[in-house]
Design an enzyme around this catalytic site. Structure first.
Site, mmCIF file in Angstrom:
data_model
loop_
_atom_site.group_PDB
_atom_site.id
_atom_site.type_symbol
_atom_site.label_atom_id
_atom_site.label_comp_id
_atom_site.label_asym_id
_atom_site.label_seq_id
_atom_site.Cartn_x
_atom_site.Cartn_y
_atom_site.Cartn_z
ATOM 1 N N SER A 63 44.695 50.733 28.030
ATOM 2 C CA SER A 63 43.654 50.005 27.306
ATOM 3 C C SER A 63 43.709 50.330 25.818
ATOM 4 C CB SER A 63 42.297 50.464 27.861
ATOM 5 O OG SER A 63 41.253 50.184 26.970
ATOM 6 N N TYR B 296 36.972 57.893 29.662
ATOM 7 C CA TYR B 296 37.773 56.688 29.895
ATOM 8 C C TYR B 296 38.932 56.613 28.887
ATOM 9 C CZ TYR B 296 39.125 51.787 30.163
ATOM 10 O OH TYR B 296 39.862 50.631 30.277
HETATM 11 N N1 LIG Z 1 38.910 44.154 32.180
HETATM 12 C C1 LIG Z 1 39.051 44.557 30.922
HETATM 13 O O1 LIG Z 1 38.430 44.039 29.999
HETATM 14 C C2 LIG Z 1 40.029 45.665 30.588
HETATM 15 C C3 LIG Z 1 40.236 46.028 29.252
HETATM 16 C C4 LIG Z 1 41.151 47.018 28.933
HETATM 17 C C5 LIG Z 1 41.853 47.654 29.932
HETATM 18 N N2 LIG Z 1 41.637 47.300 31.228
HETATM 19 C C6 LIG Z 1 42.398 48.001 32.270
HETATM 20 O O2 LIG Z 1 42.849 47.051 33.225
HETATM 21 C C7 LIG Z 1 42.850 47.612 34.524
HETATM 22 C C8 LIG Z 1 42.093 46.721 35.483
HETATM 23 O O3 LIG Z 1 40.753 46.612 35.060
HETATM 24 P P1 LIG Z 1 39.676 45.742 35.843
HETATM 25 O O4 LIG Z 1 38.708 45.267 34.839
HETATM 26 O O5 LIG Z 1 40.311 44.738 36.736
HETATM 27 O O6 LIG Z 1 38.895 46.815 36.746
HETATM 28 P P2 LIG Z 1 39.314 47.922 37.802
HETATM 29 O O7 LIG Z 1 38.073 48.274 38.504
HETATM 30 O O8 LIG Z 1 40.059 48.990 37.121
HETATM 31 O O9 LIG Z 1 40.334 47.212 38.821
HETATM 32 C C9 LIG Z 1 39.912 46.421 39.867
HETATM 33 C C10 LIG Z 1 40.824 46.618 41.059
HETATM 34 O O10 LIG Z 1 41.069 48.005 41.317
HETATM 35 C C11 LIG Z 1 40.475 48.378 42.589
HETATM 36 N N3 LIG Z 1 39.964 49.744 42.444
HETATM 37 C C12 LIG Z 1 39.089 50.209 41.530
HETATM 38 N N4 LIG Z 1 38.844 51.514 41.733
HETATM 39 C C13 LIG Z 1 39.605 51.881 42.800
HETATM 40 C C14 LIG Z 1 39.767 53.096 43.517
HETATM 41 N N5 LIG Z 1 39.093 54.203 43.199
HETATM 42 N N6 LIG Z 1 40.616 53.118 44.557
HETATM 43 C C15 LIG Z 1 41.297 52.004 44.924
HETATM 44 N N7 LIG Z 1 41.179 50.831 44.281
HETATM 45 C C16 LIG Z 1 40.325 50.762 43.246
HETATM 46 C C17 LIG Z 1 39.430 47.306 42.836
HETATM 47 O O11 LIG Z 1 39.113 47.129 44.198
HETATM 48 P P3 LIG Z 1 37.924 47.984 44.898
HETATM 49 O O12 LIG Z 1 36.780 47.993 43.925
HETATM 50 O O13 LIG Z 1 37.646 47.262 46.162
HETATM 51 O O14 LIG Z 1 38.490 49.336 45.133
HETATM 52 C C18 LIG Z 1 40.182 46.082 42.307
HETATM 53 O O15 LIG Z 1 41.188 45.686 43.207
HETATM 54 C C19 LIG Z 1 42.251 49.026 34.370
HETATM 55 O O16 LIG Z 1 43.290 49.980 34.303
HETATM 56 C C20 LIG Z 1 41.505 48.981 33.043
HETATM 57 O O17 LIG Z 1 41.439 50.247 32.405
HETATM 58 C C21 LIG Z 1 40.740 46.332 31.580
#
Ligand SMILES: NC(=O)c1ccc[n+]([C@@H]2O[C@H](COP(=O)([O-])OP(=O)(O)OC[C@H]3O[C@@H](n4cnc5c(N)ncnc54)[C@H](OP(=O)(O)O)[C@@H]3O)[C@@H](O)[C@H]2O)c1
Length: 262
Positions: A142, A155
């Site tokens: 990120s 984070y």
């Molecule tokens: N969205 C943004 O704006 C943004 C911005 C910058 C960086 N990022 C990065 O992009 C990545 C994805 O972000 P995201 O917004 O999609 O949210 P996320 O919660 O990191 O990812 C969602 C996915 O991960 C699973 N997950 C979350 N915690 C888990 C755990 N403890 N064990 C197993 N599976 C887990 C969720 O399913 P379950 O909840 O069912 O487990 C879902 O499939 C992350 O690394 C984040 O740091 C996102």
């Protein structure tokens, strides 16, 4: 694609948002996928959709990646598969508050999933790729990795860990045929981000499309060490690079940024 990065890919955090988009992009390229997440109904729905749409094999592994032993369990559950692509996507922080306003247990859970889990995944799944001389590991990080900032302490620190780990492994493995990409994301339209913004009553603003993010990464697996999605110069440096550290931290804390901060 299947020759270099198949026949199986794993997406840790692959049931929704960016992770599901990665899984679809891999399946569209003929790669079978293993999806890992905690909520079984969401995981199974995503798997069913990919099977029906792309005709590839899909295996689901319900796991909490922050639990001790989770990566060993994942390695066991996939030990019969040749994994050519591993995407560690799970990593968001669902509560961005001041350091002392969050339980210590929640900080430590974030560190286990975003640092220990990522390291163990790279070790366990990267080793066979290096031995075979092909494959790729993608660590999703990120813009919060660029500098410290208020309410981002743990984070941002875990995301800096992921960025440096990806870059270091890229440097070590680049001559072996194993690709490593540190994928730096800015605000992206995922269910997790929407939950966070809804809880704070904040508007969504401009958000990247997860499908576009995953496509860019899959097209640039070999263009590491770092890919900054949405930047005019995706292989370039930190958008804070021209600032001294103090100003960068204050800017991050004000929420000012940089296309790639979340
Ligand atoms: N969205 C943004 O704006 C943004 C911005 C910058 C960086 N990022 C990065 O992009 C990545 C994805 O972000 P995201 O917004 O999609 O949210 P996320 O919660 O990191 O990812 C969602 C996915 O991960 C699973 N997950 C979350 N915690 C888990 C755990 N403890 N064990 C197993 N599976 C887990 C969720 O399913 P379950 O909840 O069912 O487990 C879902 O499939 C992350 O690394 C984040 O740091 C996102």
């Amino acid at each position: 694609m299947t020759g270099k990065y198949g026949p199986w890919g794993v997406v840790a955090g692959g049931s929704d948002g960016v992770g599901a988009a990665f899984a679809r992009g891999m399946a569209a390229r003929g790669i079978n996928v293993v999806l890992v997440a905690r909520r079984v109904p969401v995981l199974e729905a995503s798997a069913d959709e990919i099977r029906a749409r792309y005709g590839v094999d899909v295996r689901t592994v319900p796991l909490d990646l922050s639990a001790p032993g989770a990566l060993a369990e994942l390695a066991d559950a996939t030990s019969d598969l040749e994994v050519g692509l591993f995407v560690y996507n799970a990593g968001g922080d669902d509560r961005s508050v001041a350091f002392l306003d969050k339980d210590l247990a929640d900080h430590l859970e974030l560190v286990r999933r975003n640092c220990a889990g990522v390291l163990e995944a790279a070790y366990r799944f990267g080793a066979p790729m290096v031995a075979r001389g092909r494959g790729a590991v993608v660590l999703v990080t990120s813009g919060a990795a660029w500098a410290g900032g208020a309410t981002l302490a743990t984070y941002g620190a875990t995301k800096a860990f992921d960025l440096v780990l990806a870059e270091s492994l890229w440097a070590e493995w680049r001559d072996s045929g194993g690709d490593v990409l540190g994928l730096v994301l800015g605000r992206t339209d995922t269910p997790s981000l929407r939950r966070v913004l809804d809880a704070k009553g904040e508007p969504y603003g401009a958000l990247a499309d997860p499908a576009d993010v995953a496509e860019a990464a899959l097209e640039h697996l070999a263009d590491g060490p770092t890919w900054i999605y949405g930047s005019d110069n995706p292989t370039g440096g930190s958008p804070f690079g021209g600032l001294n550290r103090r100003d960068a931290v204050l800017a991050m804390s004000r929420g000012y940024s940089a296309s790639s901060r979340d």
